[in-house]
Design a protein around this motif. Structure first.
Motif, PDB file in Angstrom:
ATOM      1  N   PRO A  17       0.802  -1.237   0.000  1.00 60.43           N
ATOM      2  CA  PRO A  17       0.000   0.000   0.000  1.00 60.43           C
ATOM      3  C   PRO A  17       0.828   1.276   0.000  1.00 60.43           C
ATOM      4  N   ASP A  18       2.157   1.174   0.144  1.00 59.16           N
ATOM      5  CA  ASP A  18       2.995   2.361   0.245  1.00 59.16           C
ATOM      6  C   ASP A  18       3.412   2.852  -1.136  1.00 59.16           C
ATOM      7  N   ARG A  19       4.010   4.027  -1.181  1.00 59.55           N
ATOM      8  CA  ARG A  19       4.279   4.656  -2.476  1.00 59.55           C
ATOM      9  C   ARG A  19       5.286   3.875  -3.307  1.00 59.55           C
ATOM     10  N   THR A  20       6.135   3.083  -2.670  1.00 58.04           N
ATOM     11  CA  THR A  20       7.107   2.290  -3.422  1.00 58.04           C
ATOM     12  C   THR A  20       6.418   1.414  -4.457  1.00 58.04           C
ATOM     13  N   TYR A  21       5.322   0.771  -4.058  1.00 58.13           N
ATOM     14  CA  TYR A  21       4.611  -0.128  -4.966  1.00 58.13           C
ATOM     15  C   TYR A  21       3.388   0.528  -5.594  1.00 58.13           C
ATOM     16  N   VAL A  22       2.713   1.403  -4.892  1.00 61.92           N
ATOM     17  CA  VAL A  22       1.546   2.070  -5.455  1.00 61.92           C
ATOM     18  C   VAL A  22       1.953   2.897  -6.678  1.00 61.92           C
ATOM     19  N   ASN A  23       3.073   3.598  -6.557  1.00 59.47           N
ATOM     20  CA  ASN A  23       3.610   4.376  -7.674  1.00 59.47           C
ATOM     21  C   ASN A  23       4.786   3.614  -8.272  1.00 59.47           C
ATOM     22  N   LEU A  24       4.474   2.437  -8.840  1.00 62.15           N
ATOM     23  CA  LEU A  24       5.523   1.545  -9.325  1.00 62.15           C
ATOM     24  C   LEU A  24       6.326   2.161 -10.455  1.00 62.15           C
ATOM     25  N   GLU A  25       5.686   2.920 -11.331  1.00 63.39           N
ATOM     26  CA  GLU A  25       6.428   3.523 -12.439  1.00 63.39           C
ATOM     27  C   GLU A  25       7.501   4.481 -11.925  1.00 63.39           C
ATOM     28  N   ARG A  26       7.171   5.216 -10.884  1.00 60.64           N
ATOM     29  CA  ARG A  26       8.178   6.100 -10.282  1.00 60.64           C
ATOM     30  C   ARG A  26       9.344   5.291  -9.748  1.00 60.64           C
ATOM     31  N   THR A  27       9.037   4.208  -9.062  1.00 56.07           N
ATOM     32  CA  THR A  27      10.082   3.361  -8.504  1.00 56.07           C
ATOM     33  C   THR A  27      10.969   2.784  -9.616  1.00 56.07           C
ATOM     34  N   LEU A  28      10.355   2.318 -10.689  1.00 55.16           N
ATOM     35  CA  LEU A  28      11.137   1.731 -11.779  1.00 55.16           C
ATOM     36  C   LEU A  28      11.977   2.788 -12.493  1.00 55.16           C
ATOM     37  N   ARG A  29      11.478   4.014 -12.596  1.00 58.19           N
ATOM     38  CA  ARG A  29      12.304   5.096 -13.152  1.00 58.19           C
ATOM     39  C   ARG A  29      13.521   5.325 -12.271  1.00 58.19           C
ATOM     40  N   ASP A  30      13.312   5.257 -10.962  1.00 55.10           N
ATOM     41  CA  ASP A  30      14.412   5.406 -10.011  1.00 55.10           C
ATOM     42  C   ASP A  30      15.427   4.293 -10.201  1.00 55.10           C
ATOM     43  N   VAL A  31      14.946   3.070 -10.378  1.00 54.64           N
ATOM     44  CA  VAL A  31      15.832   1.920 -10.601  1.00 54.64           C
ATOM     45  C   VAL A  31      16.690   2.149 -11.841  1.00 54.64           C
ATOM     46  N   ARG A  32      16.061   2.555 -12.934  1.00 60.15           N
ATOM     47  CA  ARG A  32      16.792   2.771 -14.194  1.00 60.15           C
ATOM     48  C   ARG A  32      17.769   3.936 -14.067  1.00 60.15           C
ATOM     49  N   ALA A  33      17.379   4.974 -13.325  1.00 61.29           N
ATOM     50  CA  ALA A  33      18.259   6.128 -13.149  1.00 61.29           C
ATOM     51  C   ALA A  33      19.535   5.755 -12.412  1.00 61.29           C
ATOM     52  N   ARG A  34      19.471   4.713 -11.594  1.00 55.21           N
ATOM     53  CA  ARG A  34      20.659   4.249 -10.872  1.00 55.21           C
ATOM     54  C   ARG A  34      21.511   3.309 -11.722  1.00 55.21           C
ATOM     55  N   GLY A  35      21.086   3.053 -12.944  1.00 52.98           N
ATOM     56  CA  GLY A  35      21.867   2.225 -13.846  1.00 52.98           C
ATOM     57  C   GLY A  35      21.501   0.757 -13.848  1.00 52.98           C
ATOM     58  N   TRP A  36      20.392   0.389 -13.184  1.00 51.27           N
ATOM     59  CA  TRP A  36      19.977  -1.003 -13.123  1.00 51.27           C
ATOM     60  C   TRP A  36      18.886  -1.280 -14.163  1.00 51.27           C
ATOM     61  N   ARG A  37      18.741  -2.542 -14.497  1.00 54.18           N
ATOM     62  CA  ARG A  37      17.640  -2.987 -15.344  1.00 54.18           C
ATOM     63  C   ARG A  37      16.638  -3.724 -14.465  1.00 54.18           C
ATOM     64  N   PRO A  38      15.393  -3.264 -14.407  1.00 54.40           N
ATOM     65  CA  PRO A  38      14.401  -3.951 -13.568  1.00 54.40           C
ATOM     66  C   PRO A  38      14.212  -5.405 -13.985  1.00 54.40           C
ATOM     67  N   THR A  39      14.011  -6.259 -13.010  1.00 52.61           N
ATOM     68  CA  THR A  39      13.790  -7.685 -13.246  1.00 52.61           C
ATOM     69  C   THR A  39      12.287  -7.959 -13.295  1.00 52.61           C
ATOM     70  N   PRO A  40      11.896  -9.169 -13.724  1.00 47.70           N
ATOM     71  CA  PRO A  40      10.466  -9.491 -13.782  1.00 47.70           C
ATOM     72  C   PRO A  40       9.741  -9.281 -12.456  1.00 47.70           C
ATOM     73  N   SER A  41      10.396  -9.631 -11.338  1.00 46.34           N
ATOM     74  CA  SER A  41       9.710  -9.484 -10.050  1.00 46.34           C
ATOM     75  C   SER A  41       9.521  -8.024  -9.673  1.00 46.34           C
ATOM     76  N   MET A  42      10.358  -7.127 -10.236  1.00 46.71           N
ATOM     77  CA  MET A  42      10.223  -5.697  -9.961  1.00 46.71           C
ATOM     78  C   MET A  42       9.155  -5.067 -10.856  1.00 46.71           C
ATOM     79  N   GLU A  43       9.056  -5.545 -12.092  1.00 46.89           N
ATOM     80  CA  GLU A  43       8.071  -5.006 -13.026  1.00 46.89           C
ATOM     81  C   GLU A  43       6.665  -5.535 -12.751  1.00 46.89           C
ATOM     82  N   ARG A  44       6.587  -6.784 -12.266  1.00 46.67           N
ATOM     83  CA  ARG A  44       5.294  -7.401 -11.947  1.00 46.67           C
ATOM     84  C   ARG A  44       5.404  -7.984 -10.537  1.00 46.67           C
ATOM     85  N   PRO A  45       5.256  -7.123  -9.533  1.00 44.42           N
ATOM     86  CA  PRO A  45       5.514  -7.544  -8.146  1.00 44.42           C
ATOM     87  C   PRO A  45       4.685  -8.753  -7.733  1.00 44.42           C
ATOM     88  N   GLU A  46       5.394  -9.786  -7.349  1.00 44.20           N
ATOM     89  CA  GLU A  46       4.763 -11.005  -6.863  1.00 44.20           C
ATOM     90  C   GLU A  46       5.775 -11.719  -5.986  1.00 44.20           C
TER      91      GLU A  46
END
Length: 280
Positions: A17-46
């Motif tokens: 329920p927190d902003r990390t997952y509720v605003n997932l696109e923001r989180t993934l932009r942050d991940v990419r900005a740090r030079g990482w490539r999001p993994t399947p579990s990050m793009e589709r949280p499960e």
């Protein structure tokens, strides 16, 4: 090599329920900005995807930090974290959060009895932000020191309204007041990495956990040099998931060419010792 991820926020009820997952696109932009490539579990949280990635990377335990409710990041309190850890005690272990301005000192012992391996204090993101050395927090620090219970103290990154809330000199004042209290600098004092490492050099009760700001960002060389020398016994591996991918973070640590003994300490033994986990 077995690995303990000392700070992770997997997709469980405590965090969804927190902003990390509720605003997932923001989180993934942050991940990419740090030079990482999001993994399947990050793009589709499960949770199953996350656990599979941990298993493949060699992670055998993960520390789960509760967050006191606040209007900055959310925070669902301790109950969902304690429940998730009780469901998978062989893998998850909990850190309980306290609001340091709400009779928190009296609750520390009870949280310890319920299995908390450390206490999380995040004064900079409280509804009324405060510095880590605010004297009003002293009773909580005193209670933790009396129990030998480490404190995960948010001391870097987005830890307050401005950069002054990451000032390692304030972190040092807490270490001086409570020399018997293990203090974990969550986010490692970043971006003031050298000053934070200087505090850890002077204060043997200070530990570093840079998680989402290391590796890959400015200051990386300084953290690695400290690991090779005086901080080999007080540096904690952590992904800060979902802000860093599990396998890629492990691979980056392995790429530094650290001696095997240092790697074993950083990736497993230090956390096992600090949090009272199985050190074998």
């Amino acid at each position: 090599m077995r690995i303990i991820d000392a700070r992770s926020r997997p997709p469980i009820a405590a965090f969804l329920p927190d902003r990390t997952y509720v605003n997932l696109e923001r989180t993934l932009r942050d991940v990419r900005a740090r030079g990482w490539r999001p993994t399947p579990s990050m793009e589709r949280p499960e949770l199953d995807r996350y656990l599979a990635e941990c298993d493949k990377a060699g992670i055998v335990r993960a520390g789960i930090p509760a967050r006191a409710p606040n209007r900055w990041w959310g925070g669902q309190g301790n109950e969902p974290v304690l429940a998730a850890c009780a469901e998978r005690p062989e893998f998850f272990f909990p850190y309980a959060a306290v609001d340091p301005f709400a009779d928190a000192a009296e609750s520390v012992a009870g949280l310890h009895e319920r299995g908390a391996r450390a206490i999380v204090i995040e004064p900079g993101i409280a509804d009324e932000p405060a510095y880590v050395d605010d004297p009003r927090i002293n009773p909580v620090y005193e209670a933790c020191q009396a129990l030998g219970l480490p404190v995960l103290l948010m001391g870097g990154g987005e830890t307050g309204p401005d950069l002054s809330f990451s000032d390692p000199r304030r972190f040092e004042q807490v270490a001086i007041r409570f020399p018997g209290l293990p203090l974990v600098n969550v986010h490692g004092g970043w971006p003031l990495a050298q000053a934070a490492l200087g505090v850890a050099f002077r204060r043997p009760n200070v530990w570093l956990l840079p998680d989402v700001y290391f590796p890959g960002l400015p200051g990386e060389h300084d953290y690695v040099l400290a690991m090779r020398t005086y901080l080999a016994d007080r540096f904690l591996f952590a992904t800060g998931y979902p802000f860093c991918p599990v396998q890629a973070t492990v691979d980056r640590y392995l790429s530094f060419g650290l001696p095997d003994e240092v790697l074993e300490n950083v990736l497993y033994r230090n956390a096992a010792r600090l949090f009272g986990l199985d050190p074998q």
